[in-house]
Design a protein around this motif. Structure first.
Motif, PDB file in Angstrom:
ATOM      1  N   ASN A 132      48.471  16.956  44.147  1.00 31.54           N
ATOM      2  CA  ASN A 132      48.476  18.350  44.593  1.00 31.54           C
ATOM      3  C   ASN A 132      47.095  18.967  44.461  1.00 31.54           C
ATOM      4  OD1 ASN A 132      49.024  18.130  41.661  1.00 31.54           O
ATOM      5  ND2 ASN A 132      48.913  20.373  41.728  1.00 31.54           N
ATOM      6  N   ILE A 133      46.801  19.883  45.377  1.00 28.00           N
ATOM      7  CA  ILE A 133      45.695  20.825  45.218  1.00 28.00           C
ATOM      8  C   ILE A 133      46.343  22.198  45.183  1.00 28.00           C
ATOM      9  CG2 ILE A 133      43.586  21.790  46.191  1.00 28.00           C
ATOM     10  CD1 ILE A 133      43.000  19.173  47.508  1.00 28.00           C
ATOM     11  N   GLY A 134      46.126  22.931  44.110  1.00 28.06           N
ATOM     12  CA  GLY A 134      46.822  24.195  43.930  1.00 28.06           C
ATOM     13  C   GLY A 134      48.271  23.960  43.556  1.00 28.06           C
ATOM     14  N   LYS A 135      49.138  24.829  44.023  1.00 32.80           N
ATOM     15  CA  LYS A 135      50.549  24.798  43.658  1.00 32.80           C
ATOM     16  C   LYS A 135      51.331  23.813  44.521  1.00 32.80           C
ATOM     17  CE  LYS A 135      54.187  26.344  41.496  1.00 32.80           C
ATOM     18  NZ  LYS A 135      54.716  24.962  41.416  1.00 32.80           N
ATOM     19  N   MET A 136      52.118  22.969  43.883  1.00 32.49           N
ATOM     20  CA  MET A 136      53.021  22.069  44.606  1.00 32.49           C
ATOM     21  C   MET A 136      54.351  22.784  44.803  1.00 32.49           C
ATOM     22  SD  MET A 136      53.373  18.840  45.809  1.00 32.49           S
ATOM     23  CE  MET A 136      52.704  17.458  44.851  1.00 32.49           C
ATOM     24  N   VAL A 137      54.762  22.944  46.062  1.00 34.06           N
ATOM     25  CA  VAL A 137      56.038  23.588  46.356  1.00 34.06           C
ATOM     26  C   VAL A 137      56.820  22.731  47.347  1.00 34.06           C
ATOM     27  CG1 VAL A 137      55.207  25.927  45.916  1.00 34.06           C
ATOM     28  CG2 VAL A 137      55.094  25.007  48.225  1.00 34.06           C
ATOM     29  N   GLY A 159      53.550  34.154  41.086  1.00 33.14           N
ATOM     30  CA  GLY A 159      54.706  33.654  40.355  1.00 33.14           C
ATOM     31  C   GLY A 159      54.371  33.303  38.920  1.00 33.14           C
ATOM     32  N   MET A 160      55.186  32.437  38.331  1.00 36.30           N
ATOM     33  CA  MET A 160      55.005  32.112  36.924  1.00 36.30           C
ATOM     34  C   MET A 160      53.700  31.369  36.658  1.00 36.30           C
ATOM     35  SD  MET A 160      57.307  33.419  34.967  1.00 36.30           S
ATOM     36  CE  MET A 160      57.211  34.869  36.036  1.00 36.30           C
ATOM     37  N   THR A 161      53.223  30.572  37.615  1.00 39.36           N
ATOM     38  CA  THR A 161      51.942  29.890  37.387  1.00 39.36           C
ATOM     39  C   THR A 161      50.787  30.892  37.391  1.00 39.36           C
ATOM     40  OG1 THR A 161      51.961  29.307  39.733  1.00 39.36           O
ATOM     41  CG2 THR A 161      52.609  27.610  38.190  1.00 39.36           C
ATOM     42  N   GLY A 162      50.828  31.834  38.331  1.00 38.89           N
ATOM     43  CA  GLY A 162      49.812  32.880  38.339  1.00 38.89           C
ATOM     44  C   GLY A 162      49.879  33.737  37.094  1.00 38.89           C
ATOM     45  N   MET A 163      51.103  34.051  36.674  1.00 38.65           N
ATOM     46  CA  MET A 163      51.264  34.864  35.469  1.00 38.65           C
ATOM     47  C   MET A 163      50.801  34.098  34.230  1.00 38.65           C
ATOM     48  SD  MET A 163      54.579  37.042  34.265  1.00 38.65           S
ATOM     49  CE  MET A 163      54.506  38.095  32.820  1.00 38.65           C
ATOM     50  N   THR A 164      50.978  32.783  34.222  1.00 39.14           N
ATOM     51  CA  THR A 164      50.480  31.974  33.106  1.00 39.14           C
ATOM     52  C   THR A 164      48.968  32.089  33.015  1.00 39.14           C
ATOM     53  OG1 THR A 164      52.320  30.418  33.328  1.00 39.14           O
ATOM     54  CG2 THR A 164      50.363  29.631  32.171  1.00 39.14           C
ATOM     55  N   ALA A 165      48.288  31.990  34.144  1.00 39.71           N
ATOM     56  CA  ALA A 165      46.829  32.116  34.158  1.00 39.71           C
ATOM     57  C   ALA A 165      46.396  33.492  33.660  1.00 39.71           C
ATOM     58  CB  ALA A 165      46.310  31.871  35.567  1.00 39.71           C
ATOM     59  N   GLY A 198      45.206  26.403  36.813  1.00 36.48           N
ATOM     60  CA  GLY A 198      43.765  26.379  36.668  1.00 36.48           C
ATOM     61  C   GLY A 198      43.022  27.073  37.787  1.00 36.48           C
ATOM     62  N   SER A 199      43.467  26.881  39.018  1.00 40.17           N
ATOM     63  CA  SER A 199      42.764  27.484  40.152  1.00 40.17           C
ATOM     64  C   SER A 199      42.883  29.000  40.146  1.00 40.17           C
ATOM     65  CB  SER A 199      43.287  26.913  41.471  1.00 40.17           C
ATOM     66  OG  SER A 199      44.670  27.153  41.634  1.00 40.17           O
ATOM     67  N   ILE A 200      44.018  29.518  39.685  1.00 41.20           N
ATOM     68  CA  ILE A 200      44.184  30.972  39.585  1.00 41.20           C
ATOM     69  C   ILE A 200      43.408  31.514  38.384  1.00 41.20           C
ATOM     70  CG2 ILE A 200      45.826  32.860  39.313  1.00 41.20           C
ATOM     71  CD1 ILE A 200      45.939  31.435  42.025  1.00 41.20           C
ATOM     72  N   ALA A 201      43.454  30.799  37.267  1.00 41.72           N
ATOM     73  CA  ALA A 201      42.716  31.247  36.080  1.00 41.72           C
ATOM     74  C   ALA A 201      41.227  31.367  36.380  1.00 41.72           C
ATOM     75  CB  ALA A 201      42.952  30.267  34.920  1.00 41.72           C
ATOM     76  N   LYS A 225      41.021  39.015  47.584  1.00 44.04           N
ATOM     77  CA  LYS A 225      40.133  38.605  46.495  1.00 44.04           C
ATOM     78  C   LYS A 225      40.652  37.378  45.741  1.00 44.04           C
ATOM     79  CE  LYS A 225      38.503  43.335  45.660  1.00 44.04           C
ATOM     80  NZ  LYS A 225      38.425  44.449  44.661  1.00 44.04           N
ATOM     81  N   LEU A 226      41.903  37.018  45.974  1.00 41.74           N
ATOM     82  CA  LEU A 226      42.532  35.905  45.273  1.00 41.74           C
ATOM     83  C   LEU A 226      43.208  35.006  46.294  1.00 41.74           C
ATOM     84  CD1 LEU A 226      43.332  34.770  42.398  1.00 41.74           C
ATOM     85  CD2 LEU A 226      45.472  36.012  42.688  1.00 41.74           C
ATOM     86  N   LYS A 227      42.893  33.712  46.232  1.00 40.53           N
ATOM     87  CA  LYS A 227      43.470  32.755  47.179  1.00 40.53           C
ATOM     88  C   LYS A 227      44.590  31.962  46.523  1.00 40.53           C
ATOM     89  CE  LYS A 227      39.220  32.355  49.857  1.00 40.53           C
ATOM     90  NZ  LYS A 227      38.189  31.453  50.425  1.00 40.53           N
ATOM     91  N   ASN A 228      45.622  31.705  47.318  1.00 43.52           N
ATOM     92  CA  ASN A 228      46.775  30.943  46.850  1.00 43.52           C
ATOM     93  C   ASN A 228      46.819  29.620  47.606  1.00 43.52           C
ATOM     94  OD1 ASN A 228      49.477  30.739  45.442  1.00 43.52           O
ATOM     95  ND2 ASN A 228      50.162  30.590  47.564  1.00 43.52           N
ATOM     96  N   LYS A 229      46.370  28.557  46.955  1.00 47.35           N
ATOM     97  CA  LYS A 229      46.339  27.237  47.579  1.00 47.35           C
ATOM     98  C   LYS A 229      47.631  26.499  47.282  1.00 47.35           C
ATOM     99  CE  LYS A 229      44.018  23.822  49.641  1.00 47.35           C
ATOM    100  NZ  LYS A 229      43.444  23.913  51.001  1.00 47.35           N
TER     101      LYS A 229
END
Length: 334
Positions: free
Chosen positions: A325-330, A129-135, A160-163, A299-303
């Protein structure tokens, strides 16, 4: 279409400092009948993000402030319940910026079709999503490459975790800060960071100098404040800064003092570039193809940190500023 009642979160007053529950209200609205060319969507997940704090203040910025007495906007994943538009059909999964409500009616241009085969669907608010795209956009912004040493603040958060993971996939040495032992362990054991440390246990500059005595090439800034000042000290000549966020100052009632060592920008010939993800929306397909393949290949984890119920959305949002939060807060809508 039968009558549909939808709960939504409205901003009812502008926060002074840290937002409180009193700044928000839950309202119930009745949706209008669906018209030709419109789509009815039921939200399944919605995003809460630190940048939303800026839109709660009545000041000019890169996006308009939230209006009082109106529902907030934010990323959401939803299911098409009924469609009077040829672009979408019942059962389609879509993403939009019309979160903070259970149902909504929109024109097709407000929706983006995604595959229901990727699970959980909330990944479209995080890594895909947008957070991943930001990274992803941030790393591209300063041309992060194999061999770079990159330092990421707020590293256990959504961006940060995705970056960090994407930087590792590019062949970088990655250092990150976080605010608890649990988050440090997450960065090292799940995200593959080479070094991670708790910024609360000792001065950041001391821990950075110990971790990277030869300096860093890139700083991905999600925090600002003291951490930015520390990064300016350890950046090498011709280093690059990705200015993505400054969560340490989002709730300050008066501006923070700038870094005392800003002159390093000159002496080290540093480059600092601001990042707004909406500038990169024309590259969304490329992002989804590249980062989506990493996710599908494992290869990429989504927390995620998931809370349930729209009535918990405000506390989830406020929790971002307390590091809950750890990772994305949804928010999963029930």
């Amino acid at each position: 279409m039968t009558d549909i009642m939808s709960r939504e979160i409205q901003l009812v007053s502008r926060p002074n400092g840290m937002p409180t529950a009193a700044n928000f209200a839950i309202a119930t609205t009745k949706l209008e009948p669906l018209q030709e060319g419109q789509v009815l969507v039921r939200n399944l997940y919605m995003s809460v993000d630190p940048y939303m704090r800026g839109r709660m203040s009545d000041r000019k910025s890169y996006v308009p402030p939230f209006a009082l007495g109106k529902p907030l906007d934010g990323g959401a994943v939803g299911e098409v319940i009924e469609s009077h538009a040829k672009e979408f059909k019942q059962g389609d999964v879509v993403i939009s910026s019309l979160g903070w409500r259970e149902y909504f009616i929109a024109a097709p241009k407000a929706l983006h079709l995604v595959s229901p085969d990727i699970q959980p669907l909330s990944v479209y608010l995080g890594a895909l999503g947008m957070t991943g795209m930001t990274a992803w956009a941030g790393l591209n912004l300063v041309e992060v490459k194999d061999g770079d040493v990159i330092f990421i603040s707020g590293a256990a958060g959504a961006v940060g975790s995705i970056a960090g993971q994407l930087a590792k996939l590019r062949g970088c040495r990655v250092i990150g800060t976080a605010g608890s032992a649990e988050k440090v362990k997450f960065l090292q054991e799940e995200c593959g960071f080479d070094i991670a440390f708790n910024y609360k246990t000792a001065p950041i500059i001391e821990q950075l100098n110990q971790a990277v005595p030869d300096g860093i090439d890139v700083y991905f800034d999600n925090v600002g404040g003291e951490t930015l000042e520390a990064a300016l000290s350890v950046l090498r000549t011709y280093g690059r800064i990705i200015a993505c966020g400054g969560i340490s100052g989002y709730n300050e009632e008066s501006p923070q003092a700038g870094p005392s060592n800003l002159f390093n920008m000159i002496t080290k010939r540093l480059t600092m570039k601001g990042l707004i993800v909406s500038d990169f929306l024309d590259l969304q397909d490329k992002f989804e193809q590249e980062v989506g393949s990493y996710f599908r290949d494992g290869k990429l984890k989504n927390k995620e940190t998931v809370v349930v119920g729209i009535d918990q959305a405000v506390s989830a949002f406020i929790g971002l500023f307390a590091g809950k939060n750890i990772g994305k807060m949804v928010v999963k809508l029930d």
